[in-house]
Enzyme design. Structure first.
Site, PDB file in Angstrom:
ATOM      1  N   ASP A 323       0.835  -1.193   0.000  1.00  0.00           N
ATOM      2  CA  ASP A 323       0.000   0.000   0.000  1.00  0.00           C
ATOM      3  C   ASP A 323       0.876   1.252   0.000  1.00  0.00           C
ATOM      4  O   ASP A 323       1.960   1.277   0.593  1.00  0.00           O
ATOM      5  CB  ASP A 323      -0.891  -0.031   1.254  1.00  0.00           C
ATOM      6  CG  ASP A 323      -1.886   1.101   1.302  1.00  0.00           C
ATOM      7  OD1 ASP A 323      -2.667   1.240   0.341  1.00  0.00           O
ATOM      8  OD2 ASP A 323      -1.891   1.847   2.300  1.00  0.00           O
ATOM      9  N   GLU A 352       1.638   0.025  -4.848  1.00  0.00           N
ATOM     10  CA  GLU A 352       0.598   0.967  -5.243  1.00  0.00           C
ATOM     11  C   GLU A 352       1.252   2.283  -5.636  1.00  0.00           C
ATOM     12  O   GLU A 352       1.750   3.025  -4.791  1.00  0.00           O
ATOM     13  CB  GLU A 352      -0.389   1.204  -4.098  1.00  0.00           C
ATOM     14  CG  GLU A 352      -1.494   2.193  -4.485  1.00  0.00           C
ATOM     15  CD  GLU A 352      -2.270   2.742  -3.297  1.00  0.00           C
ATOM     16  OE1 GLU A 352      -3.310   3.376  -3.532  1.00  0.00           O
ATOM     17  OE2 GLU A 352      -1.828   2.553  -2.142  1.00  0.00           O
ATOM     18  N   ASP A 427     -10.280   1.892  -4.685  1.00  0.00           N
ATOM     19  CA  ASP A 427     -10.018   3.328  -4.575  1.00  0.00           C
ATOM     20  C   ASP A 427     -10.580   4.131  -5.737  1.00  0.00           C
ATOM     21  O   ASP A 427     -10.367   5.353  -5.804  1.00  0.00           O
ATOM     22  CB  ASP A 427      -8.508   3.579  -4.497  1.00  0.00           C
ATOM     23  CG  ASP A 427      -7.936   3.245  -3.134  1.00  0.00           C
ATOM     24  OD1 ASP A 427      -8.630   3.457  -2.125  1.00  0.00           O
ATOM     25  OD2 ASP A 427      -6.794   2.760  -3.076  1.00  0.00           O
TER      26      ASP A 427
END
Length: 575
Positions: A323, A352, A427
């Site tokens: 992340d 990410e 997201d």
């Protein structure tokens, strides 16, 4: 390095190049024929980015004229300017060597699961270990909704549907039939929220999802079915109610940085005025930011047999998605990668990153996380943006082709082929909401034919809609799967699995009118994909396509014959 052009009169050419943030160096270019100038530049100072342009001086009876040749906004071929202030340099990415991913990963079709919203595998559908001060939805078809504190705007009660690990196990046959052979799970560790990016304990699976025994069974069942699994690692911040921070004293009055400066975790956090004023992740008070340069935190996450990574690697998982990779120092990411490499060498590390990861600047630092021994790929959000803007006709096929080729040129090949291609995630807005039903054929097809590893966000194949969080995190509609979309995903997943050119083949891209063409070629087969986003059908002869790289397939393309493509549709031809 060579440059070719037509010029009148006496011409001299220099190549001007500099290492990232370094001093420019000039290399005189030698004329090797009437139109071609050449020089040699050796990159022998380790991995880095370099930027260059050309200076051209034309001499004539009227004096000298200085021109600059540099990159265009779209990449690909450059353009001439007379104003040095308009120079936009070309990029050269120098890396340590191709960082090849395992074969299983190259042949994967991923499926991203938000665990609470997928399926409840308990036979009586009861919800495991409901959390205090939370609420449960009456029906799985209820739309998600946040209950927020009027004064602070923060979430007052977290909401749950009850999806769990047993539910994922129960749906393995469904996933295999769809064509999926790898899973990426959003966080599964103990947290207060339903999204679990506010970790309370890295060493425990959230009881709402199940037990370690359930998780081990999931990993084993996936492997028995020839499938793989990667987990989501959230290491830039933790939950404020975690045992490491312990803001509310849940874990006692001594444990946690907010309870005692003598806590073993105190050095993990950056207090401005202890204990209530501290550095947070993007201003979220419930997510204290961790100091990733803390030696004890590094040791805890990846440093030894007792580390977080080592514990979960022992379950047999196949890798991690990291992340907010931009929030982690390059050295931290390299430490994670070393842990995985030392384990068995078959685990992957994906980050990410929302932009072109080859030249990303984060916190005033150029990131080197794709230049070797670190990330092996990133989530391919630039591809998603191009797909959406293309099918909505915000940009032309020529622009898409140029930007795709720029990404190919900027990335090491192994990274370009190792990116997680996606058209939606937890997201983002749902792809159906973004492009509409008529454009789904092109959006799905482009994701599957591009180099990279296709990733289906749970429920996209079922026709789920929704804007950003929480609307994009509805419960999977098991009793209302949209068959046309399921059929599309099923077709492309199986085409990808059976078509070697789409998995590992060479990449070329071109355009004809406003139709985009993607050419994939392996040793024994080739495929061409053509998309038509226009409002009317088109008839295309493949030999008329303008490709951005040279190829020797004109005779083979001519054998395909003329292709008619309906409005908002695409086609794939093997040859």
């Amino acid at each position: 390095m060579r440059i070719r052009f037509v010029a009148d009169g006496d011409v001299s050419v220099k190549m001007v190049i500099h290492r990232d943030f370094g001093t420019p160096h000039e290399f005189e270019m030698l004329r090797i024929d009437e139109r071609t100038f050449e020089t040699v530049v050796t990159f022998d100072h380790g991995h880095a980015l370099y930027f260059y342009h050309f200076e051209i001086v034309e001499q004539s009876d009227w004096g000298g004229r200085r021109l600059y040749y540099s990159s265009s906004l779209l990449g690909g071929e450059g353009y001439l300017v007379e104003d040095a202030g308009l120079i936009r340099p070309f990029q050269v990415t120098v890396f340590d060597g191709e960082d090849e991913t395992p074969d299983w990963y190259k042949n994967s079709i991923f499926y991203q699961i938000f665990p609470d919203r997928f399926f409840n595998g308990n036979l009586d559908s009861h919800i495991n270990a409901p959390k205090a001060n939370s609420f449960l939805y009456a029906q799985e078809s209820d739309d998600p909704f946040y209950i927020k504190d009027i004064k602070t705007g923060e979430i007052a009660r977290w909401d749950f549907y009850g999806g769990n690990i047993k539910g994922i196990i129960a749906k393995i046959p469904y996933l295999k039939e769809l064509g999926v052979n790898a899973l990426y799970l959003n966080p599964i560790f103990l947290s207060k929220s339903n999204h679990r990016y506010d970790t309370l304990d890295y060493m425990r699976i959230d009881p709402v999802l199940g037990t370690e025994a359930d998780f081990q069974k999931l990993v084993d069942k996936l492997h028995e079915n020839g499938m793989h699994i990667i987990l989501d690692g959230v290491f830039s911040h933790v939950g404020d109610d975690s045992e490491y921070f312990n803001r509310f004293g849940t874990f006692g009055k001594e444990l946690g940085a907010a309870q005692s400066k003598e806590s073993p975790y105190y050095e993990w956090f950056k207090f401005i005025n202890w204990p209530e004023d501290y550095k947070t992740w993007w201003g979220f008070k419930n997510m204290p930011e961790v100091d990733k340069n803390s030696p004890s935190f590094q040791q805890f996450i990846y440093g030894g047999k007792e580390s977080v990574l080592s514990k979960w690697n022992e379950f047999g998982i196949d890798g991690w998605r990291i992340d907010v990779a931009d929030e982690l120092p390059d050295s931290f990411i390299r430490g994670i990668r070393k842990n995985l490499t030392d384990t068995d060498g078959q685990k992957v590390l994906i980050g990410e990153v929302w932009e072109d990861a080859s030249n990303k600047l984060a916190y005033n630092q150029r990131r080197n996380y794709i230049l070797g021994e670190a990330l092996q790929g990133v989530m391919n959000y630039p591809l998603r943006d191009l797909i959406i803007n293309y099918v909505l006709r915000n940009i032309s096929a020529e622009e898409v082709a140029s930007q795709l080729m720029t990404l190919r040129e900027n990335y090491p090949k192994s990274i370009f082929y190792g990116n997680l291609n996606n058209i939606g995630s937890h997201d983002t807005e749902r792809i159906l909401t973004m492009v509409g039903e008529k454009s789904m054929d092109i959006a799905i097809g482009m994701m599957f034919v591009m180099p990279g590893v296709p990733t289906i966000y749970y429920g996209d194949e079922a026709g789920m809609t929704g804007n950003k969080d929480p609307e994009n995190r509805k419960f999977f509609p098991w009793n209302d799967i949209h068959e046309p979309f399921y059929t599309l995903y099923h077709y492309w997943a199986h085409e990808r699995l059976e078509n070697e050119a789409l998995k590992t083949g060479d990449f070329n891209v071109g355009f004809v009118g406003n139709c985009l063409a993607i050419l994939r070629c392996s040793e024994h087969s080739s495929s061409i994909y053509i998309a038509n986003p226009n409002e009317s059908s088109v008839t295309i002869n493949p030999v008329d396509i303008i490709f951005l790289r040279d190829h020797n397939l004109y005779e083979d393309l001519s054998l395909i014959g003329v292709i008619e493509i309906a409005s908002k549709f695409s086609c794939l031809k093997r040859f």
